[in-house]
Write a protein that holds these residues in place. Structure first.
Motif, PDB file in Angstrom:
ATOM      1  N   ILE A 362     -82.434 115.243  59.529  1.00 18.90           N
ATOM      2  CA  ILE A 362     -83.139 115.167  60.819  1.00 18.90           C
ATOM      3  C   ILE A 362     -83.509 116.580  61.232  1.00 18.90           C
ATOM      4  N   ARG A 363     -84.794 116.763  61.531  1.00 17.11           N
ATOM      5  CA  ARG A 363     -85.259 118.082  61.978  1.00 17.11           C
ATOM      6  C   ARG A 363     -85.575 118.029  63.458  1.00 17.11           C
ATOM      7  N   ASP A 366     -86.622 122.742  67.726  1.00 17.98           N
ATOM      8  CA  ASP A 366     -86.234 124.155  67.784  1.00 17.98           C
ATOM      9  C   ASP A 366     -85.892 124.722  66.409  1.00 17.98           C
ATOM     10  N   GLY A 367     -86.170 123.947  65.362  1.00 16.95           N
ATOM     11  CA  GLY A 367     -85.947 124.427  64.009  1.00 16.95           C
ATOM     12  C   GLY A 367     -84.604 124.031  63.417  1.00 16.95           C
ATOM     13  N   GLU A 368     -83.719 123.491  64.225  1.00 16.41           N
ATOM     14  CA  GLU A 368     -82.417 123.058  63.705  1.00 16.41           C
ATOM     15  C   GLU A 368     -82.590 121.858  62.782  1.00 16.41           C
ATOM     16  N   THR A 369     -81.719 121.787  61.815  1.00 19.14           N
ATOM     17  CA  THR A 369     -81.740 120.656  60.878  1.00 19.14           C
ATOM     18  C   THR A 369     -80.336 120.100  60.741  1.00 19.14           C
ATOM     19  N   VAL A 370     -80.230 118.808  60.757  1.00 19.59           N
ATOM     20  CA  VAL A 370     -78.951 118.138  60.532  1.00 19.59           C
ATOM     21  C   VAL A 370     -79.056 117.334  59.245  1.00 19.59           C
ATOM     22  N   SER A 371     -78.108 117.534  58.353  1.00 19.63           N
ATOM     23  CA  SER A 371     -78.106 116.764  57.102  1.00 19.63           C
ATOM     24  C   SER A 371     -76.840 115.945  57.036  1.00 19.63           C
ATOM     25  N   GLU A 372     -77.000 114.689  56.751  1.00 23.00           N
ATOM     26  CA  GLU A 372     -75.854 113.793  56.615  1.00 23.00           C
ATOM     27  C   GLU A 372     -75.859 113.215  55.211  1.00 23.00           C
ATOM     28  N   TRP A 373     -74.679 113.127  54.653  1.00 18.09           N
ATOM     29  CA  TRP A 373     -74.537 112.365  53.417  1.00 18.09           C
ATOM     30  C   TRP A 373     -73.885 111.056  53.795  1.00 18.09           C
ATOM     31  N   LEU A 374     -74.541 109.989  53.477  1.00 19.69           N
ATOM     32  CA  LEU A 374     -74.032 108.685  53.890  1.00 19.69           C
ATOM     33  C   LEU A 374     -72.936 108.249  52.924  1.00 19.69           C
ATOM     34  N   ASP A 375     -71.777 108.887  53.106  1.00 21.72           N
ATOM     35  CA  ASP A 375     -70.676 108.622  52.178  1.00 21.72           C
ATOM     36  C   ASP A 375     -69.803 107.468  52.611  1.00 21.72           C
ATOM     37  N   VAL A 393     -87.983 115.853  65.620  1.00 15.61           N
ATOM     38  CA  VAL A 393     -89.391 115.674  65.229  1.00 15.61           C
ATOM     39  C   VAL A 393     -89.526 114.870  63.930  1.00 15.61           C
ATOM     40  N   GLU A 394     -88.439 114.809  63.149  1.00 15.08           N
ATOM     41  CA  GLU A 394     -88.570 114.105  61.868  1.00 15.08           C
ATOM     42  C   GLU A 394     -87.207 113.594  61.436  1.00 15.08           C
ATOM     43  N   ALA A 395     -87.212 112.395  60.889  1.00 13.86           N
ATOM     44  CA  ALA A 395     -86.002 111.839  60.271  1.00 13.86           C
ATOM     45  C   ALA A 395     -86.394 111.367  58.885  1.00 13.86           C
TER      46      ALA A 395
END
Lengths: 446, 325
Positions: A362-363, A366-375, A393-395
């Motif tokens: 997910i972006r 403000d430029g931050e990005t979150v990354s999840e691993w669906l474990d 702004v984006e998933a």
């Protein structure tokens, strides 16, 4: 008046009879497609077409310290022998370096004359290609066909099998071909199309099929020549019967993107060495990978390699609205995973359990990005919520396109305010010119 | 010489009326623009939902484009790399020659454009017949007067062309080509055999095209004529002057071939936005050649037809009152 009407009626009748005769004659003789004649793929050609004259060239390829005697048979007027030699040298060096010495130290490459129906194919120790009359330097269909045929040679030591193993071995060959095509042709590789019955080639210089520096992973696009080794075709998609092989190839490309090329190359080389004379199964490769890496890759790849894994991951919902607290935003992302009908796991939960290597990105504005691993997914539908100082702004599921066996990548990403890049605007204007030309051509006839 | 004079007169007539080509170009773009906007909307969604990995690249990612092309349907399926530069007209000509099936949706822009030209023909015939500016109103009146009949002509010609493709083309490029390719002995000979068949089928299409064109010219110059009468007159004219008609057609064809060759050579030097501008310039030039073709056909018809074939429909200005003496 009566006489002229009768005469006109007779003329009309004659014209209609003529047309009907043409239609019947056409169907009786068998209508062909108007494009180039279909190539006949022979995975095990039992004959070389009888040629009245053939020129034989003997070459020795020194591939990674291993000697390969190459016998090249070309027509007397063939201008493709240098190209075939150069490509054979470059690709054999790579293939031997990757997967070890070929089962046979002797190889015959035949440049079969065009005869309306191209004879082509690949079998142990033999590759048949068919160079074209008009084959410009930038038209690499011949090279691709040759590489596709050569790439199967390292795996010709495996026993022939029509079961899962057979599709897996063929998938290995195609995967090796994709790799070899990408590496051997590199930056010279332009998109080429053929017109006027497939006879006249034209290179579209704007479209390079080589990888960008920012993404050096092999080009995944399935060239037609992969399904018909040795055949330089200009049309056609992978046949339905090849679907399983295609899925295996895609799974191997995905596995490469996950664990890296050096690891996969080493595993395949070990597989070739251990399974000479036998038919390896996908699980054998996964076992070798686990042995060499000290841990198995995600189970999703094992199922994909078996040709039984087809999923569709999608961002089902994506919202980012002002939150309860001033200056904050609440983002809700709902991702779902579904097996594609007729393939995959028998129930949704099993799919989700196996979909444990799926990255969700997910972006934010403000430029931050979150990354999840669906474990920890235990169900096929996941909803995640975030509170952030700026709106999302984006998933995206698998934004880096690792899981290539996701059947529909069009629903993998949701963007809140999609925009058309300037590059796409330019191509859209190209399309507008094309449409104007099409309309001009169409109306010129009538 | 009549044909050469007619062509030269046609070229001169178009040079004297550059505004025509510009206006028709604008109308062409306006007709096609809604389709481009529709496609643009879909592309924006597709690029947003399936972004190419490297968004900063100067070109659409080739892999994304191949994947998009594989899944696209309808209008989107026409958005392929083959629309770039010279590949575009080459693809269109090849599709006509090979009878390649296109997405059905493309009938809509072609039909709309055919309707536009059915209107333009009327005004253009009058304009080239009189050899002088007539004003927008007179042009529109001429166009509207002949529009219904020209639509009938276009529909009839389209029907005949369809029948030719379904019958003659299927026969020529099916079993006949297959037999020829099998005995050709080499790919080069097979290609030349195919070129012969292209010429055979192309002659039929050309004949259809000239008959339709001269039917329009006959109607345009004799406003009261029906489609049937003008069709007969056109066929009689083509039969009686087949040499001149063919020569005019071929001379205009040569112009088009030269334009294509020039475009193909120049396109290799341009890319990016300059390539787009070059492409549009090609379209303008192509429209110029079409106008030349119409002007030369009008000239040829007027010079070779009996006077009564192009009667009184040319709008001559009504003579004013006699000068006071």
């Amino acid at each position: 008046m009566y006489y002229s009407r009768t005469l006109r009626s007779r003329r009309i009748e004659r014209a209609l009879a003529c047309l009907a005769g043409i239609v019947l004659l056409t169907h009786a003789l068998g209508a062909h497609e108007s494009e180039q004649p279909a190539a006949t793929a022979q995975t095990n050609p039992t004959r070389i077409p009888a040629f009245s004259e053939l020129v034989e060239h003997q070459d020795v390829v020194n591939a990674d310290g291993h000697r390969i005697d190459v016998r090249l048979l070309v027509g007397p007027s063939s201008s493709a022998s240098d190209r075939i030699r150069t490509t054979a040298q470059a690709s054999l060096e790579r293939l031997v370096a990757w997967f070890g010495p070929l089962p046979s130290p002797r190889l015959t490459i035949v440049d079969a004359p065009w005869s309306g129906r191209a004879s082509c194919g690949s079998s142990p120790g033999l590759v048949v290609v068919s160079s074209r009359w008009l084959q410009p330097e930038q038209d690499f269909s011949l090279e691709r066909a040759l590489i596709a045929g050569l790439a199967r040679q390292p795996f010709s030591s495996f026993a022939a099998d029509d079961s899962t193993g057979g599709a897996f071995v063929e998938g290995l060959g195609r995967f090796a071909a994709v790799r070899a095509i990408n590496d051997t042709l590199a930056v010279r590789h332009l998109l080429s199309v053929r017109h006027f019955g497939g006879f006249v080639p034209y290179q579209i210089r704007a479209i390079a099929l080589a990888r960008q520096r920012s993404d050096p992973r092999p080009f995944v696009h399935q060239f037609d020549e992969l399904a018909l080794p040795g055949c330089a075709t200009a049309k056609g998609r992978i046949a339905a019967s090849d679907e399983r092989v295609h899925e295996t190839t895609i799974a191997l490309l995905s596995l490469e993107r996950s664990i890296g090329w050096p690891a996969l190359q080493q595993a395949i080389a070990t597989l070739v060495e251990r399974f000479r004379g036998r038919t390896p199964q996908p699980s054998d490769l996964m076992a070798i990978v686990a042995e060499q890496r000290g841990g198995a890759p995600a189970p999703i790849f094992a199922r994909a390699l078996s040709g039984r894994m087809s999923i569709d991951g999608a961002i089902a919902a994506f919202t980012s609205e002002p939150g309860d607290t001033r200056g904050s935003f609440r983002t809700i992302v709902r991702a779902r995973f579904e097996p594609v009908a007729g393939a995959g796991a028998p129930d949704g939960q099993a799919v989700a359990t196996r979909a444990s290597a799926v990255p969700l990105t997910i972006r934010f504005a403000d430029g931050e990005t979150v990354s999840e691993w669906l474990d920890d997914v235990q169900r096929a539908d996941v909803t995640l919520e975030y509170d952030s100082p700026s709106p999302a702004v984006e998933a995206s599921i698998d934004r880096d396109a690792t899981l290539l066996f996701d059947r529909d990548r069009a629903n993998n990403t949701r963007v809140r305010s999609p925009r058309l890049p300037l590059t796409a605007v330019r191509r859209l204007l190209n399309w507008l010119v094309w449409l104007q030309d099409l309309a001009l051509t169409g109306t010129a006839l009538v | 010489m009549t044909a050469v004079r007619a062509c030269a007169a046609g070229i001169w007539a178009v040079f004297r009326a550059p505004g025509l080509a510009i206006v028709i170009t604008i109308l062409t773009i306006a007709t096609m623009l809604p389709f481009a906007l529709t496609l643009g909307d879909r592309l924006r969604e597709a690029l947003g939902n399936q972004p190419p990995i490297n968004l900063d690249a100067e070109e659409i990612d080739a892999e994304w484009w191949m994947a998009f092309r594989d899944q696209a349907r309808g209008l989107e399926a026409t958005f392929t790399p083959a629309v770039i530069g010279f590949a575009a007209p080459l693809e269109n000509v090849s599709a006509v020659a090979d009878g390649t099936r296109r997405p059905v949706i493309l009938l809509l822009p072609v039909a709309l454009y055919g309707l536009l030209w059915a209107f333009l023909w009327g005004g253009l015939i009058q304009r080239f017949a009189e050899g002088r500016r007539r004003g927008v109103r007179a042009f529109v009146q001429s166009g509207l007067r002949t529009l219904p009949r020209f639509v009938v002509i276009s529909l009839a010609a389209a029907a005949v062309a369809t029948i030719l493709y379904l019958t003659v083309h299927a026969l020529l490029f099916g079993p006949i080509y297959g037999w020829g390719a099998a005995v050709a002995g080499s790919e080069r000979n097979a290609f030349f055999w195919r070129v012969v068949l292209y010429l055979v089928f192309g002659s039929l299409l050309a004949l259809l095209s000239v008959i339709a064109d001269y039917t329009r010219v006959a109607i345009g110059l004799a406003a009261s004529a029906s489609v049937r009468e003008s069709g007969r007159a056109a066929i009689a004219f083509v039969r009686a002057h087949i040499g001149s008609v063919a020569a005019v057609f071929l001379l205009n064809g040569v112009l088009l071939v030269l334009l294509l060759v020039l475009y193909g050579l120049v396109d290799r030097r341009f890319s990016g936005w300059r390539g787009v501008i070059l492409g549009q310039a090609y379209i303008v030039a192509r429209l110029g050649i079409r106008l030349t073709s119409i002007a030369s056909e009008v000239r040829l018809f007027r010079s070779l037809s009996p006077d009564e074939a192009h009667g009184v429909s040319i709008d001559r200005e009504k003579p004013g009152p006699p000068a006071a003496t």
